[in-house]
Design an enzyme around this catalytic site. Structure first.
Site, PDB file in Angstrom:
ATOM      1  N   HIS A 101     -11.509   6.059   5.441  1.00 48.21           N
ATOM      2  CA  HIS A 101     -10.881   7.281   5.958  1.00 48.21           C
ATOM      3  C   HIS A 101     -11.860   8.451   5.873  1.00 48.21           C
ATOM      4  O   HIS A 101     -12.777   8.442   5.055  1.00 48.21           O
ATOM      5  CB  HIS A 101      -9.655   7.643   5.109  1.00 48.21           C
ATOM      6  N   ASP A 128       0.803  -1.228   0.000  1.00 52.24           N
ATOM      7  CA  ASP A 128       0.000   0.000   0.000  1.00 52.24           C
ATOM      8  C   ASP A 128       0.837   1.279   0.000  1.00 52.24           C
ATOM      9  O   ASP A 128       0.295   2.369   0.178  1.00 52.24           O
ATOM     10  CB  ASP A 128      -0.912   0.013   1.240  1.00 52.24           C
ATOM     11  N   CYS A 138      -5.004  10.288  -1.880  1.00 51.95           N
ATOM     12  CA  CYS A 138      -4.061   9.361  -1.221  1.00 51.95           C
ATOM     13  C   CYS A 138      -2.697   9.278  -1.886  1.00 51.95           C
ATOM     14  O   CYS A 138      -1.738   8.825  -1.257  1.00 51.95           O
ATOM     15  CB  CYS A 138      -4.580   7.935  -1.215  1.00 51.95           C
ATOM     16  N   ARG A 196      -8.729   3.389  11.522  1.00 48.52           N
ATOM     17  CA  ARG A 196      -7.290   3.631  11.433  1.00 48.52           C
ATOM     18  C   ARG A 196      -6.776   4.685  12.420  1.00 48.52           C
ATOM     19  O   ARG A 196      -5.579   4.737  12.692  1.00 48.52           O
ATOM     20  CB  ARG A 196      -6.925   4.066  10.012  1.00 48.52           C
ATOM     21  N   GLU A 230      -0.075   9.542   1.185  1.00 55.27           N
ATOM     22  CA  GLU A 230      -0.787  10.487   2.063  1.00 55.27           C
ATOM     23  C   GLU A 230      -0.960   9.939   3.480  1.00 55.27           C
ATOM     24  O   GLU A 230      -0.966  10.703   4.449  1.00 55.27           O
ATOM     25  CB  GLU A 230      -2.176  10.769   1.480  1.00 55.27           C
ATOM     26  N   ASP A 231      -1.096   8.614   3.584  1.00 62.23           N
ATOM     27  CA  ASP A 231      -1.428   8.043   4.898  1.00 62.23           C
ATOM     28  C   ASP A 231      -0.261   8.068   5.879  1.00 62.23           C
ATOM     29  O   ASP A 231      -0.455   7.840   7.067  1.00 62.23           O
ATOM     30  CB  ASP A 231      -1.937   6.601   4.719  1.00 62.23           C
ATOM     31  N   ARG A 252       1.136  -1.365   7.682  1.00 63.58           N
ATOM     32  CA  ARG A 252       1.487  -0.155   6.913  1.00 63.58           C
ATOM     33  C   ARG A 252       2.535   0.702   7.644  1.00 63.58           C
ATOM     34  O   ARG A 252       3.047   1.665   7.080  1.00 63.58           O
ATOM     35  CB  ARG A 252       0.225   0.662   6.601  1.00 63.58           C
TER      36      ARG A 252
HETATM   37  C1  DA2 Z   1      -8.252   8.881   1.620  1.00 64.86           C
HETATM   38  N1  DA2 Z   1      -7.763   7.545   1.438  1.00 64.86           N
HETATM   39  C2  DA2 Z   1      -8.747   6.633   0.987  1.00 64.86           C
HETATM   40  C3  DA2 Z   1      -6.437   7.243   1.738  1.00 64.86           C
HETATM   41  N2  DA2 Z   1      -5.726   8.148   2.145  1.00 64.86           N
HETATM   42  N3  DA2 Z   1      -5.863   6.033   1.646  1.00 64.86           N
HETATM   43  C4  DA2 Z   1      -6.276   4.864   0.996  1.00 64.86           C
HETATM   44  C5  DA2 Z   1      -5.476   3.658   1.415  1.00 64.86           C
HETATM   45  C6  DA2 Z   1      -5.948   2.391   0.789  1.00 64.86           C
HETATM   46  C7  DA2 Z   1      -5.202   1.179   1.279  1.00 64.86           C
HETATM   47  N4  DA2 Z   1      -5.563   0.043   0.503  1.00 64.86           N
HETATM   48  C8  DA2 Z   1      -5.492   0.890   2.747  1.00 64.86           C
HETATM   49  O1  DA2 Z   1      -6.463   0.186   3.027  1.00 64.86           O
HETATM   50  O2  DA2 Z   1      -4.772   1.348   3.620  1.00 64.86           O
END
Ligand code: DA2
Length: 253
Positions: free
Chosen positions: A161, A62, A245, A133, A67-68, A87
Site C-alpha cells: 500500500h 484480515d 492499518c 489493490r 483502515e483498508d 477482503r
Molecule cells: C498500510 N497498510 C499496510 C494497510 N493498510 N493494510 C495492511 C493489510 C495487510 C493484509 N494482510 C492484506 O494483505 O490486505
C-alpha cells in the site's frame, strides 16, 4: 482533550490466514495479537480518542486491518472496494459503524478497486497509491466524490500500500522508506533508516503513534519535538500490517 472517534476491529481468530504478498509467511501468535490489539486501543484512548469497535468479522482473516475498508474525509466516508476480492465482505460492518458515527456515506463502485491503506491525506491533498489493490478507475471516482480535495495518484513499486512506504507528520513533512514510491510528488520528504519507521499516525498535538520495531525513528521524532507513542504490533507486521492499518480516525469537526 477528546480528538474524536477511533474505529478499531478486534482480530479474527483466523488472523494467521491473512494475506501476505511481499514478505515470507511466518507464524502468528493469536493470543499475543489480541493483547497487542488491546494495547493499541489503549494507546489511542490515552491520546484522547474515543475507541469504538466495528463489529468483528470472524470469517475475514484480515478484518483487523480496518483502515483498508474506508476513507474518512471530513464528514464523508467513502467505502472501499478492495483489490483483494476476499477482503470485500469486511466493508459491511464498517458501513454500519460509519453510519452510526453520522458520516455521509458513499462508495467506490465496480470496476473501481481501492484499499484505504492506499490513501494518505495531508491538508487538502489526498494521495492515492496506484498498485495491486487500487486502480485508476477508483482514483477517478475519488476525484468526483471529493471535489474539494486535490487527488494525486502515486504509482507504487513492490509494496502493498502507499502507506506501507510513506506517511505524513503533523509538521507537513513526509516519512518514507526509499525505493518503493516516486517521492517527487511529496513536498518535503524525510527518508528513514528502518522500514517500519515510515509508518506513523498523528494523534493530535505533538503525539505520533509509531511501532516498537522502529526505535531509531521514534528517537528521531522525539528529537524533532514530537512525542512518540510506541506500540508493539509484531503479530500484525507478520501480515504486512503497520500502525496505520489498525484504526480509522474520525476527528471531531
Ligand atoms: C498500510 N497498510 C499496510 C494497510 N493498510 N493494510 C495492511 C493489510 C495487510 C493484509 N494482510 C492484506 O494483505 O490486505
Amino acid at each position: 482533550m477528546n480528538h474524536g472517534i477511533a474505529l478499531v476491529r478486534r482480530p479474527s481468530s483466523r488472523l494467521a490466514e491473512g494475506l501476505v504478498t511481499h514478505i515470507e509467511r511466518s507464524t502468528v501468535d493469536i493470543e499475543l495479537a489480541r493483547r497487542q490489539h488491546d494495547a493499541y486501543s489503549a494507546a489511542l484512548e490515552g491520546a484522547g480518542w474515543t475507541v469504538r469497535d466495528v463489529v468483528p468479522a470472524e470469517h475475514c482473516p484480515d478484518s483487523v486491518f480496518v483502515e483498508d475498508t474506508v476513507l474518512v474525509c471530513g464528514n464523508r466516508a467513502v467505502l472501499a472496494r478492495s483489490g483483494a476480492p476476499q477482503r470485500r465482505p469486511e466493508v459491511a460492518g464498517t458501513e454500519s459503524a460509519v453510519r452510526a458515527v453520522g458520516l455521509d456515506v458513499t462508495r467506490i463502485e465496480t470496476p473501481g478497486t481501492l484499499d484505504g491503506g492506499d490513501v494518505l491525506q495531508a491538508g487538502d491533498t489526498v494521495y492515492v497509491g496506484r498498485g495491486g489493490r487500487t486502480n485508476g478507475e477508483a482514483i477517478r471516482q475519488l476525484r468526483r466524490l471529493l471535489p474539494d480535495r486535490r487527488v494525486v495518484g502515486v504509482p507504487l513499486g513492490r509494496v502493498l500500500h502507499l502507506k506501507s512506504a510513506v506517511t505524513a507528520l503533523p509538521d507537513g513533512t513526509f516519512l518514507t522508506w526509499p525505493g518503493l514510491v516516486d517521492t517527487a510528488v511529496f513536498p518535503a520528504v524525510r527518508t528513514v533508516d528502518e522500514e517500519p519507521g515510515c509508518h506513523v499516525v498523528p494523534l493530535g498535538g505533538d503525539r505520533v503513534l509509531i511501532a516498537a520495531s522502529a526505535p531509531k525513528t521514534a528517537a528521531l521524532l522525539d528529537d524533532l519535538g514530537f512525542t512518540p507513542v510506541v506500540v508493539d504490533i509484531s503479530e500484525f507486521e507478520k501480515l504486512e500490517g503497520c500502525v496505520t492499518c489498525l484504526s480509522v480516525l474520525v476527528p471531531q469537526v
